[in-house]
Design a protein around this motif. Structure first.
Motif, short mmCIF file in Angstrom:
data_model
loop_
_atom_site.label_atom_id
_atom_site.label_comp_id
_atom_site.label_asym_id
_atom_site.label_seq_id
_atom_site.Cartn_x
_atom_site.Cartn_y
_atom_site.Cartn_z
N LEU A 1 55.38 30.70 63.65
CA LEU A 1 54.86 29.51 64.70
C LEU A 1 53.68 29.78 65.47
CD1 LEU A 1 56.02 26.83 65.53
CD2 LEU A 1 57.48 27.80 67.13
N ALA A 2 53.72 30.95 66.10
CA ALA A 2 52.68 31.14 67.03
C ALA A 2 51.23 31.16 66.53
CB ALA A 2 52.75 32.45 67.66
N THR A 3 51.32 31.77 65.21
CA THR A 3 50.08 31.74 64.45
C THR A 3 49.81 30.40 64.07
OG1 THR A 3 50.55 33.99 63.48
CG2 THR A 3 48.83 32.77 62.20
N PHE A 4 50.69 29.63 63.49
CA PHE A 4 50.51 28.26 63.23
C PHE A 4 49.62 27.30 64.11
CE2 PHE A 4 51.84 23.82 62.81
CZ PHE A 4 51.44 23.38 61.45
N LEU A 5 50.36 27.34 65.47
CA LEU A 5 49.70 26.75 66.63
C LEU A 5 48.47 27.27 66.87
CD1 LEU A 5 52.89 26.61 68.72
CD2 LEU A 5 52.02 24.86 67.29
N LEU A 6 48.18 28.63 66.73
CA LEU A 6 46.73 29.00 67.26
C LEU A 6 45.65 28.53 66.38
CD1 LEU A 6 47.37 32.77 67.86
CD2 LEU A 6 46.71 31.19 69.55
N TYR A 7 45.98 28.37 65.06
CA TYR A 7 45.08 28.04 64.10
C TYR A 7 44.93 26.45 64.32
CZ TYR A 7 44.07 32.40 62.12
OH TYR A 7 43.50 33.66 61.74
N MET B 1 54.52 39.78 58.98
CA MET B 1 54.73 39.05 57.55
C MET B 1 54.73 37.45 58.11
SD MET B 1 57.84 40.98 55.76
CE MET B 1 57.99 42.62 55.36
N GLY B 2 55.29 37.22 59.35
CA GLY B 2 55.51 36.00 59.56
C GLY B 2 54.10 35.49 60.04
N SER B 3 52.99 36.32 60.65
CA SER B 3 51.92 35.94 60.88
C SER B 3 50.97 35.43 59.69
CB SER B 3 50.99 36.91 61.65
OG SER B 3 50.71 38.12 60.89
N GLY B 4 51.64 36.33 58.37
CA GLY B 4 50.90 35.77 57.14
C GLY B 4 51.24 34.35 56.68
N VAL B 5 52.74 34.31 56.82
CA VAL B 5 53.14 33.07 56.49
C VAL B 5 52.61 32.02 57.46
CG1 VAL B 5 55.38 31.32 56.19
CG2 VAL B 5 55.35 33.90 55.57
N GLY B 6 52.40 31.98 58.63
CA GLY B 6 52.01 30.93 59.42
C GLY B 6 50.53 30.58 59.33
N LYS B 7 49.79 31.40 58.65
CA LYS B 7 48.30 31.04 58.50
C LYS B 7 47.94 30.28 57.21
CE LYS B 7 43.66 32.50 58.08
NZ LYS B 7 42.79 33.89 57.75
N LYS B 8 47.39 29.53 57.22
CA LYS B 8 47.17 28.40 55.74
C LYS B 8 46.34 29.28 54.80
CE LYS B 8 45.58 24.14 54.01
NZ LYS B 8 45.02 22.80 54.37
N GLN C 1 45.81 36.42 64.10
CA GLN C 1 47.38 36.78 63.76
C GLN C 1 47.81 37.94 64.33
OE1 GLN C 1 45.54 36.54 59.40
NE2 GLN C 1 47.61 36.41 59.03
N GLY C 2 46.96 39.04 64.36
CA GLY C 2 47.24 40.15 64.95
C GLY C 2 47.73 40.11 66.38
N PHE C 3 46.91 39.13 67.34
CA PHE C 3 47.59 38.76 68.53
C PHE C 3 48.83 38.17 68.51
CE2 PHE C 3 47.40 35.51 71.84
CZ PHE C 3 47.99 36.33 72.97
N ALA C 4 49.06 37.17 67.78
CA ALA C 4 50.34 36.62 67.58
C ALA C 4 51.59 37.57 67.21
CB ALA C 4 50.40 35.29 66.67
N ALA C 5 51.39 38.41 66.27
CA ALA C 5 52.32 39.27 65.63
C ALA C 5 52.57 40.25 67.07
CB ALA C 5 51.65 40.05 64.52
N ILE D 1 50.40 44.63 53.98
CA ILE D 1 51.33 43.50 54.03
C ILE D 1 50.35 42.26 54.00
CG2 ILE D 1 53.35 42.50 55.17
CD1 ILE D 1 53.95 45.08 56.52
N VAL D 2 49.56 41.97 55.02
CA VAL D 2 48.76 40.70 55.12
C VAL D 2 47.28 41.39 55.56
CG1 VAL D 2 48.40 38.72 56.47
CG2 VAL D 2 50.87 39.59 56.05
N ASP D 3 46.41 40.77 54.98
CA ASP D 3 44.84 41.20 55.46
C ASP D 3 44.63 40.21 57.00
OD1 ASP D 3 42.51 41.90 55.78
OD2 ASP D 3 41.70 40.38 54.23
N VAL D 4 45.16 41.06 57.93
CA VAL D 4 45.36 40.60 59.34
C VAL D 4 43.90 40.23 59.68
CG1 VAL D 4 46.19 40.84 61.70
CG2 VAL D 4 47.66 41.74 59.56
N LYS D 5 43.87 39.02 60.32
CA LYS D 5 42.72 38.49 61.13
C LYS D 5 43.24 38.70 62.69
CE LYS D 5 40.33 37.57 57.60
NZ LYS D 5 39.30 38.64 57.03
#
Length: 380
Positions: free
Chosen positions: A152-158, A287-294, A254-258, A247-251
């Protein structure tokens, strides 16, 4: 030196060795995403994590009390059983580290203790209600809650920040990661740093050197904090590669949210005395940060391997702890055989790891940790 004091000394040394393995096994929890995004250089990251792990160990003792007077019955537990449980936890930690699997050091410890106590004292030695309420239920809920929150945090950030992956926004998020990763490291100290304190306190209680129901002494807090700090500084690069790249190619957003959601979950659980797995929380957040980013890619194959590791950790460590207890409880020779097996097992795993080393220089090179690579002949 009396036999009891000698045994207690051996168990305390073994417990601190477990704490060291916990440190390098779990250093990725705090710093994997910051290292993967370039927010922190690898060696700087583990130094910060080590210092904050030590500091966090002094902030609370609630989790330590859960272990020293919660999951097992200290009236029937002996130092030998605790030693056997530690052997199970250490060997499982080293094995999962070899394969770069972010399994739970906490559950390895709990499993090892439960298996050893079941063999040594029977079912009456384990407080199953505490195991369910403060270990198993949090093990199911924590990664799910952390994953949902991070998603959710990742989705809102983007949504709120256009082109969050591009400069200058990405640079601001990288700076913010320095703070959020530090919070995870501090919270890791308040959680995992306490578990070895609880084990040492349990040993002192069962040997009659400390009253039942009391918390860890200052020297125990200091020793456990220092051991996990030294372990953290050693890097644990194999697991950091899996969590940062596998797990995810983290940006950086996403890292900040996770990291932020992980720190909040771990600090809250430590305050309530839950024996939470920080590894599961941090993996769930990633994993959640990966799901939250389009359009982000979550490597579900790696995620499945991690899940299998989670499911196997407690019973596998319990099995090794139980076997170790069955041998160690036969007498002094049995105890020495188990200690020798621990040294041989640890040495063998370390030797195998040197065939495919992962360190601060190549931690971000690829998503996978390989064992026993085939060396190609040099070009003529």
């Amino acid at each position: 030196m009396s036999t009891t004091l000698f045994l207690v000394t051996v168990v305390i040394i073994t417990a601190l060795f477990f704490d060291f393995t916990n440190g390098f096994h779990d250093s990725a929890n705090a710093m994997a995403t910051s290292v993967a995004t370039g927010a922190l250089k690898p060696k700087v990251a583990v130094l910060i994590a080590a210092i904050l792990n030590v500091a966090g160990a002094f902030l609370s003792t609630e989790v330590a009390k859960t272990i020293s007077g919660g999951i097992v019955n200290d009236a029937v537990v002996t130092p030998t059983m605790i030693f056997a449980g530690l052997v199970g936890a250490i060997l499982w930690n080293l094995m999962t580290w070899l394969f770069g699997l972010p399994s739970s050091s906490s559950h390895a410890l709990f499993g090892g203790l439960i298996g050893a106590v079941l063999i040594g004292a029977g079912a009456s030695g384990v407080n199953f209600s505490v195991v369910v309420s403060k270990i198993l239920l949090p093990a199911v809920m924590a990664p799910l809650v952390a994953g949902l929150a991070a998603g959710l945090a990742t989705f809102l950030l983007y949504k709120l920040i256009k082109r969050a992956d591009a400069e200058p926004a990405a640079g601001w998020f990288r700076h913010a990661q320095s703070v959020s990763a530090s919070l995870v490291a501090l919270s890791h100290g308040t959680s995992d740093g306490q578990k070895t304190m609880g084990v040492i306190t349990l040993v002192l209680i069962t040997a009659g050197y400390q009253e039942a129901g009391t918390g860890p002494q200052f020297w125990v807090v200091a020793a456990a904090g220092l051991a996990i700090g030294i372990g953290t500084y050693s890097g644990g690069w194999r697991i950091m590669r899996t969590m940062g790249k596998g797990i995810v190619d983290v940006k950086s957003p996403q890292g900040f949210a996770a990291e932020t959601t992980s720190a909040a979950a771990i600090l809250a659980s430590s305050h309530m005395g839950f024996g939470l797995s920080t590894t599961q929380v941090c993996s769930g957040s990633i994993m959640g940060s990966g799901v939250g980013k389009k359009l982000a890619e979550v490597r579900w194959g790696t995620a499945r391997k991690i899940l299998y590791g989670w499911l196997l950790t407690l019973p596998a460590a319990a099995l090794v702890g139980g076997v170790a207890a069955a041998i160690a409880l036969t007498g002094t020779i049995g105890l020495l055989l188990v200690f020798l097996a621990l040294l041989v097992g640890a040495g063998t795993i370390y030797a195998i790891s040197k065939r495919s080393p992962v360190d601060s220089a190549n931690v971000n090179d690829s998503a996978e940790v390989t064992i026993n690579p085939v060396k190609q002949p040099a070009d003529v």
